[in-house]
Design an enzyme around this catalytic site. Structure first.
Site, PDB file in Angstrom:
ATOM      1  N   LYS A 117      37.824  38.357  42.114  1.00  0.00           N
ATOM      2  CA  LYS A 117      39.025  39.081  42.543  1.00  0.00           C
ATOM      3  C   LYS A 117      39.174  40.403  41.791  1.00  0.00           C
ATOM      4  O   LYS A 117      39.554  41.421  42.370  1.00  0.00           O
ATOM      5  CB  LYS A 117      40.258  38.195  42.346  1.00  0.00           C
ATOM      6  CG  LYS A 117      40.235  36.960  43.254  1.00  0.00           C
ATOM      7  CD  LYS A 117      41.234  35.906  42.822  1.00  0.00           C
ATOM      8  CE  LYS A 117      41.210  34.673  43.721  1.00  0.00           C
ATOM      9  NZ  LYS A 117      41.950  33.542  43.184  1.00  0.00           N
ATOM     10  N   VAL A 164      42.291  38.239  47.494  1.00  0.00           N
ATOM     11  CA  VAL A 164      42.838  38.430  46.147  1.00  0.00           C
ATOM     12  C   VAL A 164      44.298  37.995  46.124  1.00  0.00           C
ATOM     13  O   VAL A 164      45.117  38.512  46.883  1.00  0.00           O
ATOM     14  CB  VAL A 164      42.735  39.907  45.695  1.00  0.00           C
ATOM     15  CG1 VAL A 164      43.304  40.072  44.288  1.00  0.00           C
ATOM     16  CG2 VAL A 164      41.300  40.393  45.746  1.00  0.00           C
TER      17      VAL A 164
HETATM   18  N1  HSE Z   1      41.178  28.631  43.377  1.00  0.00           N
HETATM   19  C1  HSE Z   1      42.065  29.742  43.436  1.00  0.00           C
HETATM   20  C2  HSE Z   1      43.148  29.603  42.392  1.00  0.00           C
HETATM   21  C3  HSE Z   1      42.753  29.894  44.766  1.00  0.00           C
HETATM   22  O1  HSE Z   1      43.261  28.563  41.725  1.00  0.00           O
HETATM   23  O2  HSE Z   1      43.905  30.546  42.239  1.00  0.00           O
HETATM   24  C4  HSE Z   1      41.935  30.577  45.787  1.00  0.00           C
HETATM   25  O3  HSE Z   1      41.587  31.872  45.418  1.00  0.00           O
END
Ligand code: HSE
Length: 437
Positions: A205, A132
């Site tokens: 998350k 997260v």
């Molecule tokens: N793809 C995610 C973001 C990062 O753009 O925040 C990894 O959790």
């Protein structure tokens, strides 16, 4: 000094970052952990990564099970991502008595209940700080730093790609599709950006944050999830005129009826700190009954920021190797036997303010019809903008902000307004939050 042996699954951006951080800060880390920590084996399907391992003195294999079944290894770092084979590998490692450190939010959000159950039976730890908000130590802050509190709500910008897109759309008055392409060119967005722009990554998350905040099971399937694909630069401009910024938020609140779990674009007053978190940065606000509102800001992705969280977890696990499992900090912040079964609310039960934008025929009585429908549904208007139609168009734009009302009432009101002959097309609806403002 005793040596803790670590096996690494996945040598991509975060995996190589973890090797770099552990090597560079070895002295400092050993002083903190009270032990030497060594990555002794690593696996990756891409055999070109063998050279990197050779340089670092790490045994390389393209078979992850070789690492998971290696009796010398104490801790497995899972940085493969996705559901499978990550889940099978983690469960096998647990069966083999190994502790787990993972950055895999999808795995924890969907299969965490099973994984933590298996880990508890085996008396091993599963640490997931990097899952997260990347480098922000939000799991530790909620689980340990705020453990005296009854957490009231959590709200955060927990996807950097989405935040970058909304920030660029506002700053450059650009369209969503153009900024998405730019984000892909810069390497922020994946070739298939679905998880980021549709809010699925943020929902993973939020599932984890809600579980450790309220002591509830991980319930990804209960999160209401709406992406940013329908946000236009016009909405961003109108929101600005009304004194708000649009952010893609993960929000969870404890209410008398149950727990809200939702990810959606949100109008936030410009004076709210979260409204000013821009670019790829992440930030999470947590409100506890004793501490009030707290905010945590930092890089939500990237090699060394994410490795910072992974290595911190390895240090934590290494420190607690001699501690019996009952005496360790519970992985999900609450003792498994004390999990609460408080229900997750359906989105129709959630109450928020709303931003509405619609196109209406420019003639007398139209506004009165809209106002009557809203009033019948108990919706109170807080602010209103009307823009005259351009010369080539007979429809005026009506933009309004409403006071707090349930999603059910708003759904009914929108349906009734859309059915008026004088309304053109669909109404744009964006939820409004004030948090502690
Ligand atoms: N793809 C995610 C973001 C990062 O753009 O925040 C990894 O959790």
């Amino acid at each position: 000094m005793e040596v803790v042996k670590v096996g690494l699954l996945g040598l991509g951006t975060v995996g190589s970052g973890a090797v770099e951080v552990l090597t560079r800060n070895d002295d400092e880390i050993s002083r903190r952990a009270g032990r030497n920590i060594r990555i002794t084996a690593a696996a990756d399907r891409d055999i070109s990564r063998a050279d990197f391992c050779k340089e670092k003195g790490i045994q390389f294999t393209d078979d992850a099970y070789e690492v998971v079944n290696n009796p010398e290894i104490d801790i497995i770092i899972e940085l493969i991502g996705g559901y499978s084979p990550a889940k099978e590998l983690v469960l096998k490692a647990i069966e083999n008595g190994k502790h787990i450190v993972t950055a895999n939010k999808a795995l924890i959000a969907l299969h965490g209940n099973e994984i933590f159950g298996a880990a508890q039976e085996k008396g091993v730890s599963v640490a997931f700080e990097a899952s997260v908000a990347g480098g922000i130590p939000i799991i530790k802050a909620v689980r340990e730093g705020l453990s005296a509190n009854k957490i009231q709500w959590v709200a955060g910008i927990i996807n950097g790609t989405g935040n970058f897109i909304l920030t660029e759309m506002k700053d450059n008055k650009s369209d969503f599709a153009d900024v998405l392409k730019e984000a892909q060119n810069l390497g922020y967005a994946e070739a298939d950006p679905t998880f980021d722009i549709e809010g699925i990554d943020a929902a993973h998350k939020l599932t984890i944050l809600a579980s450790i905040s309220y002591g509830i099971p991980l319930q990804f399937d209960k999160v209401f999830t709406e992406g940013i694909t329908r946000i236009t630069s016009m909405d961003i401009e109108y929101a600005d005129e009304l004194g708000y910024n649009i952010k893609h938020l993960g929000i969870s609140k404890r209410t008398e009826k149950g727990i809200e779990l939702r990810v959606h674009p949100t109008l936030l007053p410009k004076k709210q700190m979260l409204a000013n978190v821009n670019g790829v940065m992440n930030a999470v606000m947590v409100n506890g009954d004793a501490v009030g509102s707290t905010m945590y800001y930092g890089a939500g992705a990237g090699s060394e920021p994410t490795a910072s969280a992974v290595v911190a977890d390895i240090i934590d696990v290494a420190r607690s190797l001699a501690v019996d499992s009952e005496s360790k900090v519970p992985s999900l912040a609450f003792y498994p036997k004390k999990m609460s079964q408080v229900p997750a609310l359906d989105i129709e039960q959630v109450e928020t303010g709303y931003y509405l934008r619609m196109e209406a025929l420019d003639k007398s009585g139209v506004m009165a019809d809209i106002a009557r429908i809203l009033s019948d549904q108990g919706v109170s208007i807080e602010a209103l903008i009307q823009r005259e139609p351009p010369s080539d168009n007979k429809f005026a734009s009506i933009i309004m902000l409403t006071k707090k009302v349930s999603e059910k009432q708003m759904n009914d009101a929108i349906k009734a307004i859309e059915s008026l002959d004088t309304i053109n097309g669909k109404i744009t609806r964006i939820r409004v939050e004030y948090l502690d403002c």
